[in-house]
Structures are given as C-alpha cells and as structure tokens.
Design an enzyme around this catalytic site. Structure first.
Site, mmCIF file in Angstrom:
data_model
loop_
_atom_site.group_PDB
_atom_site.id
_atom_site.type_symbol
_atom_site.label_atom_id
_atom_site.label_comp_id
_atom_site.label_asym_id
_atom_site.label_seq_id
_atom_site.Cartn_x
_atom_site.Cartn_y
_atom_site.Cartn_z
ATOM 1 N N ARG A 23 0.821 -1.208 0.000
ATOM 2 C CA ARG A 23 0.000 0.000 0.000
ATOM 3 C C ARG A 23 0.860 1.265 0.000
ATOM 4 N NH1 ARG A 23 -3.693 -0.438 4.646
ATOM 5 N NH2 ARG A 23 -4.415 -2.388 3.756
ATOM 6 N N ARG A 27 -2.904 6.816 0.825
ATOM 7 C CA ARG A 27 -3.405 8.030 1.456
ATOM 8 C C ARG A 27 -2.418 8.740 2.378
ATOM 9 N NH1 ARG A 27 -9.014 5.858 3.773
ATOM 10 N NH2 ARG A 27 -7.725 3.982 3.976
ATOM 11 N N ARG A 36 -6.466 11.961 -5.999
ATOM 12 C CA ARG A 36 -7.740 11.274 -5.764
ATOM 13 C C ARG A 36 -8.883 12.279 -5.659
ATOM 14 N NH1 ARG A 36 -9.236 6.328 -1.626
ATOM 15 N NH2 ARG A 36 -11.479 6.646 -1.630
ATOM 16 N N ASP A 73 -7.079 -2.748 -7.134
ATOM 17 C CA ASP A 73 -7.755 -3.321 -5.969
ATOM 18 C C ASP A 73 -8.059 -4.785 -6.245
ATOM 19 O OD1 ASP A 73 -10.457 -3.858 -4.248
ATOM 20 O OD2 ASP A 73 -9.239 -2.301 -3.320
ATOM 21 N N TYR A 147 -15.595 -11.463 0.082
ATOM 22 C CA TYR A 147 -16.296 -10.243 -0.305
ATOM 23 C C TYR A 147 -17.461 -10.550 -1.244
ATOM 24 C CZ TYR A 147 -12.465 -7.505 1.691
ATOM 25 O OH TYR A 147 -11.546 -6.940 2.548
#
Length: 341
Positions: A23, A27, A36, A73, A147
C-alpha cells in the site's frame, strides 16, 4: 538488466536488501490525496490508466523504492466477473448481488473491465528505469470470495465460512471461477510488463487447518501452476496473512517463488522453518512504522539480521497506514539501505 528486487525474488542474496511497502501508493502521500480528490473517488482513479500509473509511480519518485506495485484493488476481479462494485465514503467496498443470496450463474462476466488495468501496467513499465521492478497483483480466491459472498468486508468472514461448510459444492464453484479469472488477469498483467506478481490472501487466518488446505493452499497452487505455464520467468509472491504455523505448508505446497510474512510471525521461526533458500518478504509491523523512532529502527535491524542468510525483501507485515508520517518512511529507508552483513 534486472533490478535488485527481481534478482532477490529469483533467489539471489545480495549485499543490499531490496525494499517496497504494501500500500505504498496511498493516502499517507499528499500527492495521492490531491490526485484522488481531483478524480472524484477511488474507482474512478483506478480506471483512469494515466492517473493510476501516476499514483503507482508516486512513491518511486519520492522514495526510490525498489519495486512499484500496481495501483488497483483485489475486487477488480469480482467486478470483471459481473458483480457491481462501489466504494462508499466511510463504508468501504460494496459488491452486489451478494452471492450469499444469489447464484454465481446469475453473474455475466465483463472481461473488458480488466483492460484499463493492463494499460496502467504498460504505462508504468514505459516510465520505470531498469533498476526498479514492476509488481502486479491479485487477490487469492478465498479472500476475494469472502467479499463476493457477503457483499462487503466482515470481521470474521462469517458468510463465506458458513457457505464453505454448508454448501461446499456451491462454494467450490465460486472459488474455481475466481481462480480462472485470476489466472487470466495475472497473465494479462505479465504480458503488459509486470515482472513479478503477488497473491494477497488477506483473510487466510480465519480458516481452520483443513479449510486452509482446501480454500487457500489448493487454489493458490492451481493458480501458480497455471500462471507459470504461461509466464515461467515471472516470480510469484504468496502472501497468506494470518497463516501462522500453516505458512510452512503454504510455502511448500503452493509452488510460489517467495512467501510474504505478516507482522505476527516470529522472523526467527520463519527463517528456521521455511524452505531453505526460499525468498522471504516482510515483516515490520505497520503500527511500529506509524510510531517511528528507535524502537522502529531496532526492530527493522532485527528483521534484517534474522533473514540475513536467505534472499529477503524488506516490507511491512501488511499495508502502510494512512496516518503514517513520511519522515518515518524516510527513516526506515535509511535504516534498511545502510544495513550491512
């Protein structure tokens, strides 16, 4: 000329340790947050290949990591399989219809949803120099299935585990379908220029031993074998987070070239028990990186020492946290790059 990271994944034990962070494009970087906001959301960013390539390369430009990990993702695969995918602010990803309520056969595959991801890889490869390794990735079938069945993330993967016990045939069909798309997806990334790929099994730790063999080891072994038939020179990193002592069987039975180790695993044990000569990746706790300071640098040096006798890629035990100070990343880089045997 292959980069240090690629050499290490192929079994070379060099004097300097290659480093990248899961990652790492995310962010905690102000340049990522700005882009973003401009693009209006996560999925819009992923599907804008130019922007996704820019994000992928942001941490390389800033820190000079040895590997660039594709910005995408793991849920792109169920999206390509026909589920609707949304990322809602403050709620995370949502997939519909959820397969706890709907049959797999109700989905209609949309393979063109993978095409922009391949273009992102191509753009990154065009812009990376030869010393850096382009990493592709996909989610492993068990984690992706959790998921797809539940329609969103869950604390204990209850819905998927219940289906796996209660209707094994239906659940196996889901696992097999994910594996089929995943193989093609990874091959597509490699053809676009990915030099190594990682399989993320983020929720493998929620399974009992027999279920781990059935839903983690077996499908990952099948994916790795089929991928290597098409791309024999592209190393596969397997990362079964939470596997604990089952990590040894995973390393021996899946056919992966390197194994990722999460922060809960004792590196002394891993160095001793994992197959001799097998490259290892990991395993600094992301939270100690968040804290920084002497304790972080001491732990990093301890990990470096533990894996000194085998090929080792320095990384975190999972993804870097969004609140992590950039100064701490710089401090970690300096520690790893100045370490010597």
């Amino acid at each position: 000329m292959p980069g240090l990271l690629l050499d290490t994944l192929k079994g070379t034990n060099g004097s300097r340790r290659p480093l990248w962070l899961m990652r790492q494009a995310g962010r905690y970087l102000p340049e990522y947050r700005a882009l973003r906001a401009e693009k209006g959301g996560f999925l819009a960013l992923v599907y804008d290949s130019e922007a996704a390539a820019e994000v992928t390369l942001q941490p390389i430009d800033r820190f000079g990591f040895d590997g660039a990990i594709l910005f995408s993702d793991i849920l792109i695969v169920p999206y390509a399989m026909g589920q609707d995918l949304q990322f809602l602010a403050g709620e995370g990803p949502h997939l519909s219809p959820r397969l706890a309520d709907s049959a797999l056969a109700s989905l209609e595959t949309v393979p063109e949803r993978l095409t922009p991801i391949y273009r992102t890889v191509e753009l990154c490869v065009e812009r990376l120099d030869d010393t850096k390794t382009m990493l592709g990735f996909a989610g492993s079938p068990w984690t992706v299935a959790t998921y797809m069945v539940n329609g969103e993330g869950s604390r204990d993967q209850h819905a998927a585990r219940e289906m796996a016990y209660g209707d094994q045939a239906a659940f196996k069909a889901i696992i097999d379908a994910i594996a089929d798309v995943t193989v093609e997806y990874l091959i597509g990334q490699a053809k676009a220029g990915a030099e190594a790929v990682q399989l993320f099994d983020s929720w493998s730790g929620s399974l009992a031993p027999d279920e781990f063999e059935r839903w983690v080891i077996a499908p990952n072994a099948a994916i790795t074998a089929r991928f290597k038939q098409a791309c024999p020179d592209v190393p596969v990193i397997g990362f079964p987070k939470g596997a604990g002592e089952k990590l040894v069987a995973y390393a021996r039975e899946t056919g992966v070239d390197a194994v990722g180790v999460d922060e809960t695993v004792d590196p002394v044990w891993a160095a001793r028990e994992l197959p001799a000569g097998m490259p290892v990746q990991g395993n600094l706790d992301p939270l100690i990186l968040l804290s920084g300071g002497q304790r972080m640098t001491d732990r990093a040096k301890f990990i470096l020492d533990c894996f000194a006798d085998r090929p080792h890629v320095f990384n975190l035990g999972h993804g870097i946290g969004k609140e992590t100070p950039i100064a701490h990343v710089e401090e970690l880089l300096a520690t790893v790059r100045t370490w010597s045997r």
